[in-house]
Motif scaffolding. Sequence first.
Motif, PDB file in Angstrom:
ATOM      1  N   LEU A 168      38.661  46.933  50.155  1.00  0.00           N
ATOM      2  CA  LEU A 168      38.916  48.316  49.760  1.00  0.00           C
ATOM      3  C   LEU A 168      40.382  48.705  49.919  1.00  0.00           C
ATOM      4  O   LEU A 168      40.821  49.710  49.373  1.00  0.00           O
ATOM      5  N   LEU A 178      36.445  46.231  42.926  1.00  0.00           N
ATOM      6  CA  LEU A 178      35.539  47.347  42.615  1.00  0.00           C
ATOM      7  C   LEU A 178      34.566  46.998  41.488  1.00  0.00           C
ATOM      8  O   LEU A 178      33.976  47.880  40.871  1.00  0.00           O
ATOM      9  N   GLU A 209      32.290  51.153  45.944  1.00  0.00           N
ATOM     10  CA  GLU A 209      33.141  52.171  46.558  1.00  0.00           C
ATOM     11  C   GLU A 209      32.816  52.375  48.041  1.00  0.00           C
ATOM     12  O   GLU A 209      33.581  53.021  48.758  1.00  0.00           O
ATOM     13  N   LYS A 269      41.219  56.291  50.107  1.00  0.00           N
ATOM     14  CA  LYS A 269      40.613  55.727  48.898  1.00  0.00           C
ATOM     15  C   LYS A 269      41.674  55.438  47.836  1.00  0.00           C
ATOM     16  O   LYS A 269      42.588  56.229  47.619  1.00  0.00           O
TER      17      LYS A 269
END
Length: 372
Positions: A230, A273, A282, A350
């Motif tokens: 991530l 992703l 996510e 994010k």
Amino acid sequence: MARYFSRGQMLRLEPEVRSLVNALCDKLLRSTDGPLDVNTAYSCLTSDTITQYAFGDSTGFVAQPGWEPNYRAPLQTFLDTVYVWKFFPFLLNIIRIAPYIAKYISGDIGLLMREMFEVIPARIQKAIEARERGEAEANIWTDMLESPLLPPEEKTAYRLAGDGFALMFAGTETTASMLTLITYYLLAQPATRQRLEDEIKDMDPRNLSWVALEQKSPYLGAVILEGLRLGHGLSSRAPRVPRDEDLVYRKGGYEYVIPRGTPIGMTSVHVHLNEDIFPDAEKFMPERWLDENGQRRHDLEKYLMAYSRGSRMCQGINFAYCVLYVVTAAMTLRVMPRMSLYKTTEEDVKYDHDLALAQPKRGTTGVWVTIS
């Protein structure tokens, strides 16, 4: 440089990493007078670690009374300009005059320019002079100076300082960003942190071993892999040119041929992703990296692109893993039980856009925490 970042070399570096990590945890546990940006703290640690190893001379950011100065803001300012240089390459001529004006520039850019054009070249020059006197121990710079593959113009202090800056930049910002993201999710998901803490609770938090953590803590490895996924690492489109063969792309009934000699590029974000590879992509789910017996799933690791793959893989990957394992374990055992998020949400970590490294949306202020 490659052999200086081998796994064996990093194992010899581990005591220095452990010492700096313990100093960081001690400092954080004393920081109870208000919120702090944890990314800044990690940036101080990673700057100290890479400069101590590469130059034998730490920046000393962890040992200083506060968290300033550090290289986080200057390096972010540098990243903010990355596409200016990419799309307007003639502006690179400005770099030619930069060494002459560095001492007159203030603020974040001034700090960065002095490091690039004064501090690092001085460290390289010191290595050159020690080699000439026959006093130099084998290190990254003596090997480059003695390399028959490099012409003399590639061995000047100014030229090698470019490599020194690349090491400092790569060793500081990427690893600090990954640690920040991992810290956020461990604090935001108490069940995840509790599972990790239960797995490593019998280890001595001041004497952690990278090898022991890898062998005995599969969930810790899963947490780190999920953080790398991530965090994305180098998120820009890495360019490649297939020189000897056409590339054929097929999916379903679709087929497309990319002729040899065509420059192509792909970002790690496309893989990390991808819902076909990582369902609920996510979400921060370390469990995806473990099999039904709680052991590491190595089949998924071929899709991890945070450090690129193949012949162009980041040569500092062992350095990064050593730091990630020791810091994450030490923080989980020593600091996170007294640490809480402060005015921070998932939007602050994010992925939103690319500036060579993955960036959150503009306007975010980082991951802030309080320590009781």
